[in-house]
Design an enzyme around this catalytic site. Structure first.
Site, mmCIF file in Angstrom:
data_model
loop_
_atom_site.group_PDB
_atom_site.id
_atom_site.type_symbol
_atom_site.label_atom_id
_atom_site.label_comp_id
_atom_site.label_asym_id
_atom_site.label_seq_id
_atom_site.Cartn_x
_atom_site.Cartn_y
_atom_site.Cartn_z
ATOM 1 N N GLU A 175 9.134 -10.938 -1.598
ATOM 2 C CA GLU A 175 10.156 -9.919 -1.822
ATOM 3 C C GLU A 175 11.562 -10.507 -1.942
ATOM 4 O OE1 GLU A 175 6.615 -8.033 0.180
ATOM 5 O OE2 GLU A 175 7.868 -9.807 0.590
ATOM 6 N N ASP A 181 0.795 -1.224 0.000
ATOM 7 C CA ASP A 181 0.000 0.000 0.000
ATOM 8 C C ASP A 181 0.829 1.275 0.000
ATOM 9 O OD1 ASP A 181 0.809 -0.641 2.547
ATOM 10 O OD2 ASP A 181 -1.135 -0.393 3.494
ATOM 11 N N GLY A 235 26.311 -17.764 -1.493
ATOM 12 C CA GLY A 235 25.810 -19.125 -1.308
ATOM 13 C C GLY A 235 24.489 -19.243 -0.580
ATOM 14 N N GLU A 263 25.312 -30.399 2.864
ATOM 15 C CA GLU A 263 25.347 -30.296 4.331
ATOM 16 C C GLU A 263 25.663 -31.654 4.958
ATOM 17 O OE1 GLU A 263 25.368 -27.406 5.203
ATOM 18 O OE2 GLU A 263 24.006 -26.198 3.980
ATOM 19 N N ASN A 315 18.179 -35.621 -4.859
ATOM 20 C CA ASN A 315 19.075 -36.482 -4.068
ATOM 21 C C ASN A 315 18.667 -36.506 -2.597
ATOM 22 O OD1 ASN A 315 19.890 -33.898 -3.442
ATOM 23 N ND2 ASN A 315 22.008 -34.162 -4.071
ATOM 24 N N HIS A 362 0.433 0.793 10.270
ATOM 25 C CA HIS A 362 0.764 -0.627 10.151
ATOM 26 C C HIS A 362 2.121 -0.819 9.481
ATOM 27 C CE1 HIS A 362 -1.463 0.594 6.540
ATOM 28 N NE2 HIS A 362 -0.764 -0.312 5.883
ATOM 29 N N HIS A 363 2.773 -1.899 9.820
ATOM 30 C CA HIS A 363 4.144 -2.267 9.449
ATOM 31 C C HIS A 363 5.191 -1.546 10.299
ATOM 32 C CE1 HIS A 363 2.025 -4.039 6.190
ATOM 33 N NE2 HIS A 363 2.200 -3.106 5.264
ATOM 34 N N ASP A 409 17.306 -30.452 -5.059
ATOM 35 C CA ASP A 409 15.928 -30.451 -4.573
ATOM 36 C C ASP A 409 15.766 -29.605 -3.312
ATOM 37 O OD1 ASP A 409 17.436 -32.239 -3.078
ATOM 38 O OD2 ASP A 409 15.995 -33.881 -3.185
ATOM 39 N N GLY A 460 17.529 -34.354 -0.342
ATOM 40 C CA GLY A 460 17.885 -33.407 0.708
ATOM 41 C C GLY A 460 19.172 -32.655 0.481
#
Length: 611
Positions: free
Chosen positions: A51, A28, A413, A497, A491, A115-116, A464, A493
């Site tokens: 965003e 707005d 990254g 990691e 794969n 607001h916000h 994925d 997941g």
């Protein structure tokens, strides 16, 4: 005297420097000046699902077109959601303009609890403060008399610094009027050149090159970010010496050139590459960005007494610094001062033959087989977007055809980046292919990778886990009617990691997804012809030969199933380089060791203390 609103002035100025698409999310406090976008001939709006995705899309657009990626958010909730995407642009020096629609000046002066906002007497500029360290400049607009010049200033700074800038526009100010005649003076987006500093630097570089016996060149990302790819290519051609790329510099220069050696990633390089690089008595480094993921875990050593660094704003010749230069005009001056005949008559270093992976006979899809197969699938003119994780390590290991544009967020990254960035990249590709925009000051397209009128595909390759972060932007692509090719590596997941820690822990699993449902979910016009699944090498060979993938007429989605403990060898090698404990962990957990010994002929010799 004819007048236009400040909102219209802002969009006209942004359009003049080569921007044809604005991304963002309506709110707005920006709605009224969003209307002004449609008053600018040739400028269009593409709304995003959130965003953060808008920032990523603007990033992808900028990397391909060489002009700022522009997106709009609203006060507070919108601008804060985009901050991670802006930080990525700051980290990797991507041109980006974030336009924030702010509350009216009266609301701000009276500290109204609109607001916000936050608190009983809110400071509406509080969110502005949150982004100060993530931008190079900001136009904090408040006065109609100074606002046009402020807009012009930050657009220029976006080009000069090659990074994010902000325009904060109070909603009421956007409707005030300025003279239309202000649009007649072009914005100067070229760097001011200190000719004395530039001449001294060029002489020092030229003298060092002439004195050397076995020079080489290393090409990195900042040459691209500062729109110096044409000059980089010309320098490589004119010197005619062996040249290498960093991970983030791949594709900037033709990898089919007779003098291209390969990716030099420190000790995490293909056999023979590191040895060949170290044999040079002088290395010209263009646009260096020495992050861990771009330097083989800091295993790439550049000895200052044998190095010329041509950086965005200075030059360092064997340890001597020449300040106040700018990479693009400096390279142009260097090229014009070099003799027509190269200083040297060198041949390409001889490398060992390619290694055979241990799992070469497997019938299922392995990463050792997948990435060379992708190399065969690519063709000149393609834009290739890689995601953080195993994907970029695989893509950095293959040789590209001529005129491939490769982009990935290798330093910052942020997983999920690549899917949303592909939206912006494909829109930029279509705009460059059409060649419809009248360029101002040679701004658009001067990244030199994707030329106007060229024809190619935009190909995203993502894991994925990463795609799950921003998967909804596939719907935006379908709505926009663009035709990228999306390849998702299933794969199960976060394999990257798992390789660092917690190989079997549930936090490295993701929500299982039936990818065949995505296209119908987002109202794809031909979902049954546009989704493709491959679990074996034979199946993927057949998929990659389909006409729909060779010349997509709408968005194509390919799912490739790969074992969760498989990986690109460079990733395993870089992690094993950290030390013996990392090497033991990878082995004990059962990750695929493509060539044995984690590709480290000399063992794990990392010099960086990681924990």
């Amino acid at each position: 005297m004819a007048k236009i609103t400040l909102g219209r002035y802002m969009w006209e100025r942004i359009h003049q420097v080569g921007v044809d698409t604005i991304f963002g999310v309506p709110g707005d406090f920006n709605l009224q000046f969003l209307d002004s976008i449609f008053e600018v001939e040739g400028l269009k709006w593409v709304g995003n699902q959130n965003e953060l995705n808008a920032a990523y899309a603007a990033d992808g657009y900028s990397r391909i077109k060489g002009v700022p990626g522009v997106f709009v958010t609203t006060h507070g909730v919108g601008e804060l959601s985009a901050l991670n995407g802006v930080a990525g642009g700051m980290s990797e020096r991507v041109k980006m303009i974030h336009v924030v629609g702010q509350t009216t000046r009266a609301m701000q002066n009276n500290h109204m609890m609109i607001h916000h906002s936050i608190g009983n007497k809110p400071d509406h500029q509080q969110y502005n403060n949150a982004s100060r360290g993530l931008r190079f400049a900001a136009a904090e607009l408040w006065n109609i008399e100074t606002a046009p010049a402020e807009i012009d200033r930050v657009i220029r700074e976006c080009f000069i610094q090659s990074g994010p800038v902000y325009i904060f526009l109070p909603l009421d100010l956007s409707t005030e009027e300025v003279s239309v005649d202000l649009l007649q003076t072009p914005i100067n987006i070229k760097a001011n050149v200190d000719t004395t500093a530039q001449e001294a630097a060029v002489k020092a570089i030229k003298d060092a090159l002439e004195f050397s016996k076995n020079p080489s060149i290393l090409i990195d990302a900042l040459a691209h970010r500062f729109n110096a790819v044409p000059e980089t290519r010309e320098l490589v051609s004119k010197l005619h010496v062996p040249f290498y790329s960093a991970n983030m510099g791949k594709g900037l220069v033709d990898e089919t050139d007779e003098m291209y050696v390969g990716v030099y990633n420190g000790e995490i390089s293909a056999p023979g590459v590191a040895e060949a690089f170290k044999s040079s008595d002088l290395v010209v480094v263009l646009g260096y960005l020495p992050a861990d993921t771009n330097s083989g875990g800091f295993s790439r050593e550049l000895k200052k007494e044998r190095t010329i660094e041509i950086n965005p704003f200075d030059v360092v010749v064997k340890g001597q610094t020449f300040s106040n230069t700018h990479i693009k005009p400096l390279l142009a001056s260097l090229i014009s001062n070099l003799p027509s005949t190269p200083f040297h008559n060198l041949s390409l270093p001889k490398l060992p033959p390619p290694r055979n992976p241990i799992d070469i006979a497997a019938k299922h899809i392995t990463q050792s087989w997948l990435w060379p197969r992708i190399s065969q699938f690519l063709r000149p003119g393609d834009i290739l977007i890689g995601e953080t994780g195993t994907t970029v390590f695989g893509l950095c290991d293959i040789r590209f055809p001529r005129n491939i544009c490769f982009q990935a967020q290798i330093y910052y990254g942020s997983i999920g980046y690549a899917t949303a960035a592909t939206l912006g990249a494909e829109i930029a590709r279509v705009e460059l292919e059409s060649g419809k925009h009248a360029l101002l000051n040679g701004s658009a397209g001067t990244n030199g990778i994707v030329s106007e009128g060229s024809s190619g595909r935009t190909i995203l390759i993502t894991g994925d886990g990463s795609m799950a972060m921003t998967i909804q932007e596939i719907g935006t692509m379908i709505k926009a009617g663009i035709n990228p090719l999306i390849i998702v590596i299933n794969n199960a997941g976060y394999t990257v990691e798992r390789m660092i820690w917690g190989a079997q822990q549930p936090y490295n699993d993701i929500v299982p997804t039936t990818y065949s449902h995505l296209l119908p979910l987002f109202k794809h016009p031909r979902p049954e012809k546009s989704f493709h699944l491959a679990k074996t090498k034979v199946e993927l060979d057949a998929v990659l030969e389909k006409g729909e993938l060779k010349s997509p007429r709408d968005l194509q989605l390919v799912e490739i199933v790969v074992d969760k403990m498989d990986t690109a060898w460079r990733l395993g090698s870089q992690l094993a380089w950290r030390g013996e404990k990392s090497r033991e962990y990878l082995t004990n957990e059962g990750f695929v060791d493509t060539y044995g010994g984690w590709g480290l002929d000399g063992g794990s010799n990392g010099t960086v203390k990681w924990s």
